[in-house]
Design a protein around this motif. Structure first.
Motif, PDB file in Angstrom:
ATOM      1  N   LEU A   1       7.071  -0.219  24.664  1.00  0.00           N
ATOM      2  CA  LEU A   1       6.553  -0.781  25.911  1.00  0.00           C
ATOM      3  C   LEU A   1       7.225  -0.136  27.118  1.00  0.00           C
ATOM      4  O   LEU A   1       6.569   0.148  28.129  1.00  0.00           O
ATOM      5  CB  LEU A   1       6.760  -2.294  25.922  1.00  0.00           C
ATOM      6  CG  LEU A   1       6.251  -3.040  27.154  1.00  0.00           C
ATOM      7  CD1 LEU A   1       4.765  -2.789  27.388  1.00  0.00           C
ATOM      8  CD2 LEU A   1       6.528  -4.541  27.027  1.00  0.00           C
ATOM      9  N   LYS A   2       8.511   0.116  27.011  1.00  0.00           N
ATOM     10  CA  LYS A   2       9.228   0.779  28.116  1.00  0.00           C
ATOM     11  C   LYS A   2       8.661   2.177  28.357  1.00  0.00           C
ATOM     12  O   LYS A   2       8.473   2.600  29.514  1.00  0.00           O
ATOM     13  CB  LYS A   2      10.715   0.865  27.778  1.00  0.00           C
ATOM     14  CG  LYS A   2      11.579   1.600  28.822  1.00  0.00           C
ATOM     15  CD  LYS A   2      11.666   0.827  30.118  1.00  0.00           C
ATOM     16  CE  LYS A   2      12.816   1.277  31.012  1.00  0.00           C
ATOM     17  NZ  LYS A   2      12.778   2.674  31.402  1.00  0.00           N
ATOM     18  N   ALA A   3       8.363   2.905  27.277  1.00  0.00           N
ATOM     19  CA  ALA A   3       7.790   4.245  27.434  1.00  0.00           C
ATOM     20  C   ALA A   3       6.434   4.181  28.123  1.00  0.00           C
ATOM     21  O   ALA A   3       6.124   5.000  29.005  1.00  0.00           O
ATOM     22  CB  ALA A   3       7.665   4.921  26.063  1.00  0.00           C
ATOM     23  N   LEU A   4       5.619   3.206  27.746  1.00  0.00           N
ATOM     24  CA  LEU A   4       4.310   3.047  28.385  1.00  0.00           C
ATOM     25  C   LEU A   4       4.470   2.667  29.854  1.00  0.00           C
ATOM     26  O   LEU A   4       3.787   3.225  30.732  1.00  0.00           O
ATOM     27  CB  LEU A   4       3.493   1.990  27.646  1.00  0.00           C
ATOM     28  CG  LEU A   4       2.117   1.676  28.229  1.00  0.00           C
ATOM     29  CD1 LEU A   4       1.202   2.897  28.178  1.00  0.00           C
ATOM     30  CD2 LEU A   4       1.482   0.495  27.491  1.00  0.00           C
ATOM     31  N   SER A   5       5.373   1.752  30.132  1.00  0.00           N
ATOM     32  CA  SER A   5       5.588   1.326  31.510  1.00  0.00           C
ATOM     33  C   SER A   5       6.083   2.480  32.375  1.00  0.00           C
ATOM     34  O   SER A   5       5.636   2.648  33.521  1.00  0.00           O
ATOM     35  CB  SER A   5       6.588   0.168  31.534  1.00  0.00           C
ATOM     36  OG  SER A   5       6.876  -0.215  32.848  1.00  0.00           O
ATOM     37  N   ASP A   6       6.983   3.280  31.845  1.00  0.00           N
ATOM     38  CA  ASP A   6       7.482   4.427  32.605  1.00  0.00           C
ATOM     39  C   ASP A   6       6.366   5.413  32.916  1.00  0.00           C
ATOM     40  O   ASP A   6       6.364   6.059  33.972  1.00  0.00           O
ATOM     41  CB  ASP A   6       8.585   5.137  31.822  1.00  0.00           C
ATOM     42  CG  ASP A   6       9.888   4.350  31.783  1.00  0.00           C
ATOM     43  OD1 ASP A   6      10.014   3.377  32.552  1.00  0.00           O
ATOM     44  OD2 ASP A   6      10.766   4.705  30.980  1.00  0.00           O
ATOM     45  N   ARG A   7       5.411   5.523  32.015  1.00  0.00           N
ATOM     46  CA  ARG A   7       4.297   6.449  32.214  1.00  0.00           C
ATOM     47  C   ARG A   7       3.296   5.899  33.236  1.00  0.00           C
ATOM     48  O   ARG A   7       2.840   6.627  34.129  1.00  0.00           O
ATOM     49  CB  ARG A   7       3.595   6.694  30.880  1.00  0.00           C
ATOM     50  CG  ARG A   7       2.410   7.645  30.963  1.00  0.00           C
ATOM     51  CD  ARG A   7       1.793   7.864  29.595  1.00  0.00           C
ATOM     52  NE  ARG A   7       0.745   8.860  29.598  1.00  0.00           N
ATOM     53  CZ  ARG A   7       0.662   9.884  28.765  1.00  0.00           C
ATOM     54  NH1 ARG A   7       1.598  10.061  27.842  1.00  0.00           N
ATOM     55  NH2 ARG A   7      -0.344  10.746  28.830  1.00  0.00           N
ATOM     56  N   VAL A   8       2.977   4.604  33.123  1.00  0.00           N
ATOM     57  CA  VAL A   8       1.916   4.002  33.934  1.00  0.00           C
ATOM     58  C   VAL A   8       2.426   3.524  35.290  1.00  0.00           C
ATOM     59  O   VAL A   8       1.697   3.509  36.275  1.00  0.00           O
ATOM     60  CB  VAL A   8       1.283   2.824  33.150  1.00  0.00           C
ATOM     61  CG1 VAL A   8       0.336   2.010  34.018  1.00  0.00           C
ATOM     62  CG2 VAL A   8       0.560   3.341  31.914  1.00  0.00           C
ATOM     63  N   ARG A   9       3.697   3.101  35.330  1.00  0.00           N
ATOM     64  CA  ARG A   9       4.279   2.467  36.516  1.00  0.00           C
ATOM     65  C   ARG A   9       3.366   1.343  37.008  1.00  0.00           C
ATOM     66  O   ARG A   9       2.777   1.408  38.103  1.00  0.00           O
ATOM     67  CB  ARG A   9       4.546   3.493  37.617  1.00  0.00           C
ATOM     68  CG  ARG A   9       5.503   4.595  37.170  1.00  0.00           C
ATOM     69  CD  ARG A   9       6.222   5.278  38.308  1.00  0.00           C
ATOM     70  NE  ARG A   9       7.229   6.208  37.809  1.00  0.00           N
ATOM     71  CZ  ARG A   9       8.458   5.866  37.452  1.00  0.00           C
ATOM     72  NH1 ARG A   9       8.826   4.598  37.544  1.00  0.00           N
ATOM     73  NH2 ARG A   9       9.316   6.770  37.010  1.00  0.00           N
ATOM     74  N   PRO A  10       3.258   0.295  36.198  1.00  0.00           N
ATOM     75  CA  PRO A  10       2.285  -0.770  36.490  1.00  0.00           C
ATOM     76  C   PRO A  10       2.728  -1.668  37.631  1.00  0.00           C
ATOM     77  O   PRO A  10       3.891  -1.661  38.063  1.00  0.00           O
ATOM     78  CB  PRO A  10       2.264  -1.563  35.173  1.00  0.00           C
ATOM     79  CG  PRO A  10       3.656  -1.408  34.637  1.00  0.00           C
ATOM     80  CD  PRO A  10       4.043   0.012  34.992  1.00  0.00           C
ATOM     81  N   LEU A  11       1.776  -2.448  38.113  1.00  0.00           N
ATOM     82  CA  LEU A  11       2.109  -3.485  39.086  1.00  0.00           C
ATOM     83  C   LEU A  11       3.167  -4.416  38.510  1.00  0.00           C
ATOM     84  O   LEU A  11       4.077  -4.843  39.214  1.00  0.00           O
ATOM     85  CB  LEU A  11       0.854  -4.296  39.431  1.00  0.00           C
ATOM     86  CG  LEU A  11      -0.253  -3.558  40.177  1.00  0.00           C
ATOM     87  CD1 LEU A  11      -1.524  -4.390  40.180  1.00  0.00           C
ATOM     88  CD2 LEU A  11       0.191  -3.248  41.603  1.00  0.00           C
ATOM     89  N   TRP A  12       3.024  -4.753  37.228  1.00  0.00           N
ATOM     90  CA  TRP A  12       3.957  -5.616  36.515  1.00  0.00           C
ATOM     91  C   TRP A  12       3.628  -5.605  35.032  1.00  0.00           C
ATOM     92  O   TRP A  12       2.584  -5.110  34.604  1.00  0.00           O
ATOM     93  CB  TRP A  12       3.914  -7.056  37.043  1.00  0.00           C
ATOM     94  CG  TRP A  12       2.531  -7.571  37.256  1.00  0.00           C
ATOM     95  CD1 TRP A  12       1.579  -7.864  36.314  1.00  0.00           C
ATOM     96  CD2 TRP A  12       1.920  -7.837  38.529  1.00  0.00           C
ATOM     97  NE1 TRP A  12       0.422  -8.294  36.911  1.00  0.00           N
ATOM     98  CE2 TRP A  12       0.610  -8.292  38.264  1.00  0.00           C
ATOM     99  CE3 TRP A  12       2.372  -7.767  39.849  1.00  0.00           C
ATOM    100  CZ2 TRP A  12      -0.264  -8.653  39.283  1.00  0.00           C
ATOM    101  CZ3 TRP A  12       1.492  -8.116  40.846  1.00  0.00           C
ATOM    102  CH2 TRP A  12       0.193  -8.558  40.574  1.00  0.00           C
ATOM    103  N   LEU A  13       4.541  -6.164  34.275  1.00  0.00           N
ATOM    104  CA  LEU A  13       4.371  -6.409  32.847  1.00  0.00           C
ATOM    105  C   LEU A  13       4.284  -7.917  32.644  1.00  0.00           C
ATOM    106  O   LEU A  13       5.062  -8.672  33.234  1.00  0.00           O
ATOM    107  CB  LEU A  13       5.554  -5.875  32.046  1.00  0.00           C
ATOM    108  CG  LEU A  13       5.889  -4.389  32.171  1.00  0.00           C
ATOM    109  CD1 LEU A  13       7.225  -4.101  31.502  1.00  0.00           C
ATOM    110  CD2 LEU A  13       4.805  -3.550  31.530  1.00  0.00           C
ATOM    111  N   SER A  14       3.366  -8.354  31.799  1.00  0.00           N
ATOM    112  CA  SER A  14       3.259  -9.786  31.531  1.00  0.00           C
ATOM    113  C   SER A  14       3.123 -10.040  30.036  1.00  0.00           C
ATOM    114  O   SER A  14       2.728  -9.158  29.257  1.00  0.00           O
ATOM    115  CB  SER A  14       2.056 -10.387  32.271  1.00  0.00           C
ATOM    116  OG  SER A  14       0.839  -9.801  31.840  1.00  0.00           O
TER     117      SER A  14
END
Length: 279
Positions: free
Chosen positions: A86-99
């Motif tokens: 999930l961290k790898a995906l978040s680093d790639r997407v830079r989302p508004l947030w994770l929920s």
């Protein structure tokens, strides 16, 4: 220790949709379909290939929110491999947030693929708070926690769900993803006042709202996400959005997916109820 923003992720105002395969091509072809899209995190927690290529293309055009369904915050501990991916995906997407959800999803390495209800006790609160702290440290950002729909309660419950969520926010600095349909469903199933739930929520922590439909079962409402938003949920949403300042609102549809324009028509209703001057 990572220093996280107080009160959850930064606010974002807009009206969005859940991104589903039925609409991929149309979303990429059309302009300004919505203000943002939400995607199911687990569908894109892969090392490469077409899913991530698609997500990159959508991300070039729209803000994205990542919504998880199997972090299992109510479990004994969190899966380190899950958090890594999930961290790898978040680093790639830079989302508004994770929920993710206030629930547990399995035990002993077995994923039930259901959002299972927690006992609303101080012991459970301590466990969920510890898991949220750990997840936020690994992910390096605050989470949004979604209220689930529920069909059972536990004899040992000592807190209401809104009290539980309020204490989680205070203890962990997380924000809230308030699912209005889930409040409506659970209020019907357990006989509490949905507006009392709203009265107990710290709205300064609400960053996102979900709107969805449900199915009428034998004495219960079932959160199926395969129906248009019904009138009762619209009415509760109108009460909810009056209490919000800056918030992102989303239509969530997971089955019996209609044409994109049907969902956009529902989203227009959500916008008009939130911003009456547009009516």
């Amino acid at each position: 220790m990572t220093e996280l923003p107080a009160g959850g992720p930064a606010p974002f105002s807009g009206f969005g949709l859940g991104l589903r395969p039925d609409h991929y091509a149309e979303v990429l072809r059309r302009d300004a379909v919505a203000d943002f899209f939400e995607v199911i995190s687990e569908n894109f927690m892969v090392d490469g290939g077409r899913p991530l290529n698609l997500l990159d293309r959508v991300r070039e055009r729209y803000p994205l929110a990542l919504h998880g369904v199997s972090m299992s915050l109510g479990g004994k501990s969190l899966d380190p491999d899950y958090l890594r991916r999930l961290k790898a995906l978040s680093d790639r997407v830079r989302p508004l947030w994770l929920s993710d959800h206030l629930c547990w999803t399995g035990s002993g390495g077995i994923n039930s693929h259901d959002l299972l209800p927690l006992p609303l006790t101080q012991e459970a609160l301590e466990r969920v708070a510890a898991n949220i702290h750990h997840a936020q440290e690994v992910l390096e950002q605050p989470l949004l926690i979604e209220n689930p729909s529920s069909y059972i309660t536990y004899p040992e419950d000592s807190l209401t769900e809104w009290q539980f969520l309020t204490q989680l926010c205070a203890r962990t600095g997380c924000g809230l993803l308030l699912d209005v349909n889930n409040i409506y469903v659970s209020a019907h199933n357990h006989g509490f006042d949905a507006r009392a739930y709203l009265d107990g929520i710290p709205f300064d922590r609400v960053r996102q709202i979900h709107l969805a439909g449900h199915t009428v079962g034998d004495g219960l409402l079932i959160d199926t996400h395969d129906q248009p938003v019904p009138e009762g949920v619209w009415s509760l949403y109108a009460e909810t959005v009056k209490r919000c300042d800056t918030v992102a609102v989303m239509i969530e549809r997971d089955d019996d997916i209609p044409p994109l324009d049907d969902l956009l028509a529902e989203l227009a209703v959500a916008r008009r109820l939130a911003v009456p001057e547009l009516a």
